[in-house]
Write a protein that holds these residues in place. Structure first.
Motif, PDB file in Angstrom:
ATOM      1  N   ALA A  20       0.831  -1.205   0.000  1.00  9.00           N
ATOM      2  CA  ALA A  20       0.000   0.000   0.000  1.00  9.00           C
ATOM      3  C   ALA A  20       0.861   1.249   0.000  1.00  9.00           C
ATOM      4  O   ALA A  20       1.870   1.331   0.703  1.00  9.00           O
ATOM      5  CB  ALA A  20      -0.926  -0.011   1.210  1.00  9.00           C
ATOM      6  N   ASN A  21       0.430   2.224  -0.804  1.00 14.70           N
ATOM      7  CA  ASN A  21       1.113   3.518  -0.875  1.00 14.70           C
ATOM      8  C   ASN A  21       0.265   4.645  -0.318  1.00 14.70           C
ATOM      9  O   ASN A  21       0.774   5.730  -0.051  1.00 14.70           O
ATOM     10  CB  ASN A  21       1.511   3.822  -2.317  1.00 14.70           C
ATOM     11  N   THR A  22      -1.039   4.407  -0.170  1.00 13.06           N
ATOM     12  CA  THR A  22      -1.920   5.370   0.481  1.00 13.06           C
ATOM     13  C   THR A  22      -2.771   4.621   1.497  1.00 13.06           C
ATOM     14  O   THR A  22      -3.004   3.420   1.374  1.00 13.06           O
ATOM     15  CB  THR A  22      -2.851   6.084  -0.526  1.00 13.06           C
ATOM     16  N   PHE A  23      -3.220   5.368   2.500  1.00 10.41           N
ATOM     17  CA  PHE A  23      -3.983   4.768   3.586  1.00 10.41           C
ATOM     18  C   PHE A  23      -5.144   5.676   3.975  1.00 10.41           C
ATOM     19  O   PHE A  23      -5.087   6.889   3.782  1.00 10.41           O
ATOM     20  CB  PHE A  23      -3.082   4.561   4.820  1.00 10.41           C
ATOM     21  N   THR A  24      -6.187   5.078   4.549  1.00  7.41           N
ATOM     22  CA  THR A  24      -7.235   5.878   5.166  1.00  7.41           C
ATOM     23  C   THR A  24      -6.682   6.432   6.478  1.00  7.41           C
ATOM     24  O   THR A  24      -5.585   6.069   6.910  1.00  7.41           O
ATOM     25  CB  THR A  24      -8.496   5.040   5.446  1.00  7.41           C
ATOM     26  N   ASP A  25      -7.475   7.271   7.130  1.00  8.19           N
ATOM     27  CA  ASP A  25      -7.009   7.818   8.415  1.00  8.19           C
ATOM     28  C   ASP A  25      -7.468   6.988   9.611  1.00  8.19           C
ATOM     29  O   ASP A  25      -7.303   7.387  10.761  1.00  8.19           O
ATOM     30  CB  ASP A  25      -7.447   9.277   8.578  1.00  8.19           C
ATOM     31  N   ALA A  81       0.709   7.842   6.821  1.00  5.42           N
ATOM     32  CA  ALA A  81       0.254   6.509   7.248  1.00  5.42           C
ATOM     33  C   ALA A  81      -0.239   6.548   8.691  1.00  5.42           C
ATOM     34  O   ALA A  81       0.331   7.251   9.529  1.00  5.42           O
ATOM     35  CB  ALA A  81       1.385   5.492   7.111  1.00  5.42           C
ATOM     36  N   PRO A  82      -1.282   5.787   9.018  1.00  5.42           N
ATOM     37  CA  PRO A  82      -1.778   5.760  10.396  1.00  5.42           C
ATOM     38  C   PRO A  82      -0.731   5.294  11.409  1.00  5.42           C
ATOM     39  O   PRO A  82      -0.702   5.760  12.532  1.00  5.42           O
ATOM     40  CB  PRO A  82      -2.947   4.775  10.345  1.00  5.42           C
ATOM     41  N   LEU A  83       0.107   4.338  11.003  1.00 10.14           N
ATOM     42  CA  LEU A  83       1.158   3.832  11.889  1.00 10.14           C
ATOM     43  C   LEU A  83       2.379   3.505  11.050  1.00 10.14           C
ATOM     44  O   LEU A  83       2.255   3.004   9.932  1.00 10.14           O
ATOM     45  CB  LEU A  83       0.692   2.574  12.626  1.00 10.14           C
ATOM     46  N   VAL A  84       3.539   3.786  11.593  1.00 13.80           N
ATOM     47  CA  VAL A  84       4.796   3.441  10.934  1.00 13.80           C
ATOM     48  C   VAL A  84       5.633   2.630  11.914  1.00 13.80           C
ATOM     49  O   VAL A  84       5.743   2.973  13.092  1.00 13.80           O
ATOM     50  CB  VAL A  84       5.569   4.698  10.477  1.00 13.80           C
ATOM     51  N   ALA A  85       6.219   1.539  11.411  1.00 12.11           N
ATOM     52  CA  ALA A  85       7.085   0.686  12.231  1.00 12.11           C
ATOM     53  C   ALA A  85       8.470   0.652  11.618  1.00 12.11           C
ATOM     54  O   ALA A  85       8.619   0.466  10.403  1.00 12.11           O
ATOM     55  CB  ALA A  85       6.514  -0.727  12.313  1.00 12.11           C
ATOM     56  N   ILE A  86       9.473   0.854  12.444  1.00 12.56           N
ATOM     57  CA  ILE A  86      10.862   0.644  12.038  1.00 12.56           C
ATOM     58  C   ILE A  86      11.220  -0.768  12.484  1.00 12.56           C
ATOM     59  O   ILE A  86      11.155  -1.084  13.679  1.00 12.56           O
ATOM     60  CB  ILE A  86      11.808   1.661  12.700  1.00 12.56           C
ATOM     61  N   LEU A  87      11.576  -1.613  11.527  1.00 10.42           N
ATOM     62  CA  LEU A  87      11.986  -2.979  11.851  1.00 10.42           C
ATOM     63  C   LEU A  87      13.502  -3.040  11.838  1.00 10.42           C
ATOM     64  O   LEU A  87      14.141  -2.631  10.867  1.00 10.42           O
ATOM     65  CB  LEU A  87      11.399  -3.970  10.847  1.00 10.42           C
ATOM     66  N   ARG A 174      -5.265   0.796   6.839  1.00  8.10           N
ATOM     67  CA  ARG A 174      -6.241   0.366   5.834  1.00  8.10           C
ATOM     68  C   ARG A 174      -5.899   1.073   4.524  1.00  8.10           C
ATOM     69  O   ARG A 174      -5.632   2.263   4.514  1.00  8.10           O
ATOM     70  CB  ARG A 174      -7.653   0.743   6.256  1.00  8.10           C
ATOM     71  N   PRO A 175      -5.891   0.337   3.409  1.00  8.22           N
ATOM     72  CA  PRO A 175      -5.514   0.968   2.154  1.00  8.22           C
ATOM     73  C   PRO A 175      -6.483   2.083   1.758  1.00  8.22           C
ATOM     74  O   PRO A 175      -7.694   1.952   1.932  1.00  8.22           O
ATOM     75  CB  PRO A 175      -5.537  -0.173   1.133  1.00  8.22           C
ATOM     76  N   GLY A 176      -5.910   3.160   1.244  1.00 12.77           N
ATOM     77  CA  GLY A 176      -6.708   4.288   0.783  1.00 12.77           C
ATOM     78  C   GLY A 176      -6.990   4.182  -0.705  1.00 12.77           C
ATOM     79  O   GLY A 176      -6.733   3.144  -1.337  1.00 12.77           O
ATOM     80  N   PRO A 177      -7.483   5.253  -1.304  1.00  7.21           N
ATOM     81  CA  PRO A 177      -7.763   5.247  -2.744  1.00  7.21           C
ATOM     82  C   PRO A 177      -6.486   5.051  -3.557  1.00  7.21           C
ATOM     83  O   PRO A 177      -5.435   5.603  -3.216  1.00  7.21           O
ATOM     84  CB  PRO A 177      -8.354   6.638  -3.001  1.00  7.21           C
TER      85      PRO A 177
END
Length: 196
Positions: A20-25, A81-87, A174-177
């Motif tokens: 996913a490159n875009t997300f809902t809020d 993005a609603p959440l970002v994780a650094i792995l 969640r994926p956005g448009p």
């Protein structure tokens, strides 16, 4: 022969899953992340190593600090993005091995006494765990946007320490448009699998 996994689950985890490159809020909760981890922690690694470390970037201030280290094309999606994780890979993972691999508690010193050996093992096994994490995000009905387009050293200095090696940054939600590009081709079975 069919797979044991239900076809709908196969689609959710693999066939229909997309970067996913875009997300809902819609927010991603701590409970969702806990459920993801509680599922994927059982994925196999060598000697039950658990070198993956997950840094959740939630605060606006931390998000701003991270976005500065992302490649230009990755900055807007990481900011939104609603959440970002650094792995990252914990290069001192061996300290947990007596607990995690009780069948052979001496494995910590027998195989992982030297830092270069640990770094190689941590990178390989944390990458396995990162793949499990991405599939776990999909199992939660969310989309993942894993990226390696960032300043690794900058992210390490900003968020980690000398004992941790960043592997990837993953946007989650969640994926956005128009979230995904059209499906790219895959190699066929006989291009990948050889029997000897």
């Amino acid at each position: 022969m069919s797979l044991a996994l239900d076809p709908a689950a196969q689609d959710l985890l693999f066939r229909e899953a997309r970067t996913a490159n875009t997300f809902t809020d819609e927010p991603v909760t701590d409970e969702q992340v806990q459920a993801i981890y509680d599922l994927v922690k059982y994925g196999p690694t060598a000697f039950n190593q658990t070198p993956l470390r997950i840094t959740l970037v939630r605060s606006p201030e931390a998000r701003e600090r991270l976005v500065r280290h992302m490649a230009e094309g990755n900055q807007p999606k990481t900011a939104a993005a609603p959440l970002v994780a650094i792995l990252s890979a914990d290069n001192e993972f061996h300290e947990e091995l007596p607990h995690l691999f009780p069948a052979m508690p001496q494995v910590k010193d027998l195989f992982f006494a030297e830092r270069p050996v640990r770094e190689n093992a941590a990178t390989l096994n944390a990458a396995l765990q990162a793949a499990y994490f991405i599939v776990g995000v999909r199992a939660a009905g969310l989309a993942a946007g894993p990226m390696t387009g960032f300043d690794f050293e900058g992210v390490r200095k900003e968020f980690l320490d000398d004992d941790h090696t960043p592997l990837m940054v993953v946007n989650i939600g969640r994926p956005g448009p128009d979230a995904s590009y059209p499906r790219s081709p895959r190699l066929e079975f006989d291009q990948v699998v050889t029997t000897v």
